[in-house]
Design a protein around this motif. Structure first.
Motif, short mmCIF file in Angstrom:
data_model
loop_
_atom_site.label_atom_id
_atom_site.label_comp_id
_atom_site.label_asym_id
_atom_site.label_seq_id
_atom_site.Cartn_x
_atom_site.Cartn_y
_atom_site.Cartn_z
N UNK A 29 0.82 -1.22 0.00
CA UNK A 29 0.00 0.00 0.00
C UNK A 29 0.86 1.27 0.00
N UNK A 30 2.13 1.15 0.42
CA UNK A 30 2.98 2.34 0.55
C UNK A 30 3.13 3.07 -0.77
N UNK A 31 3.48 2.33 -1.85
CA UNK A 31 3.68 3.04 -3.11
C UNK A 31 2.36 3.48 -3.72
N UNK A 32 1.29 2.73 -3.46
CA UNK A 32 -0.01 3.14 -3.97
C UNK A 32 -0.47 4.44 -3.32
N UNK A 33 -0.10 4.63 -2.06
CA UNK A 33 -0.49 5.83 -1.32
C UNK A 33 0.36 7.05 -1.67
N UNK A 34 1.65 6.86 -1.94
CA UNK A 34 2.56 8.00 -2.00
C UNK A 34 3.32 8.22 -3.30
#
Length: 293
Positions: A29-34
């Motif tokens: 989820x980290x890269x999807x969020x930022x």
């Protein structure tokens, strides 16, 4: 460092839209969020529950013009079933990770979505999301039993080492270690486990590396191939066997959607037992005999 490395390898532009569909408890989820913030792109938050329904995901991608998405390979197969009915043409790139991606799944993806790139990602949470990527190539991959996990992301280093932490030659299996900017400080309030898994980097004094417990090898073209878990190795009638190698062979058979291999001892003697979805037992056995000793 990780997000900057992703942007260097797979540049997002202002008109890109990332589909955010992964639970915050999962590191993908980290890269999807930022990631979108680095280039002025956008993020589309998939409504809760839609991530379980391929038809709704394809509908969202088409209506919102999503260009970038992530799937675990098991869900990717279901997504492709739906894409066969109505192809989501806006997709530029799809990342697949969290478990090995079968070559036949990648080949099916290429035939259904020829204008969309497919990227196989690898990385434990302890090394910050993904440590390596492989951009799938239908021509090169058609003869592979396994897809590589690729090369390290910028800022990361991959080592394949023997039990004495010496470098293994190309083609020789060893344990995969990850070093570089993404390596975590350790496990919270678990000093013994931290000491066991986060070791001094013998090649970069003063830095540390993470002991993944994964078996891997370098390929002649500079890619790393994931072979399975070291702790999954079993002994059958004196032979050391990697169940992951058999799973990879099973997944390479056209028509097999998913596979798992385990050891059963009900008969009093250890036996390998394979589970395959998509084909009948006799057909799977017949094809497997051409791939494995």
């Amino acid at each position: 460092s990780f997000l900057t490395g992703m942007q260097m390898q797979f540049p997002l532009e202002e008109d890109d839209i990332i589909m955010m569909k992964t639970s915050f408890s999962f590191d993908a989820s980290v890269w999807q969020l930022f990631w979108w913030t680095l280039s002025g792109a956008s993020a589309y938050l998939l409504p809760s529950g839609w991530e379980k329904d391929p038809a709704l995901m394809v509908k969202a991608i088409r209506e919102e013009g999503v260009t970038t998405a992530h799937f675990i390979p098991a869900m990717l197969n279901s997504f492709l079933d739906q894409a066969e009915i109505e192809a989501p043409r806006s997709l530029k790139r799809v990342f697949a990770g969290g478990e090995p991606l079968a070559p036949h799944t990648a080949a099916r993806f290429a035939s259904l979505l020829p204008e969309t790139s497919l990227v196989h990602g690898y990385g434990p949470t302890e090394a910050t999301v993904d440590a390596a990527f492989y951009a799938c190539d239908p021509e090169l991959d058609k003869n592979r039993l396994r897809l590589p996990i690729g090369k390290p992301v910028p800022g990361a280093r991959l080592y394949v080492l023997d039990p004495h932490l010496a470098v293994q030659p190309v083609g020789v299996a060893g344990e995969l270690f990850i070093a570089g900017a993404g390596v975590a400080r350790g496990y919270l309030n678990r000093p013994e486990l931290t000491e066991e898994r986060f070791l001094d980097d013998p090649f970069y004094p003063g830095e540390r590396m993470y002991k993944t417990g994964d078996l891997a090898r370098w390929l002649p073209d500079g890619q790393v191939e994931f072979l399975g878990r070291l702790d999954d190795q079993v002994k059958i009638r004196g032979y050391r066997i990697e169940p992951g190698e058999i799973e990879a062979a099973l997944r390479s058979i056209e028509g097999v959607r998913e596979a798992a291999v385990t050891v059963r001892t009900e008969s009093g003697e250890a036996e390998l037992c394979a589970y395959a979805e998509g084909l009948g037992r006799n057909e799977v056995r017949k094809q497997l005999e051409t791939l494995l000793p």
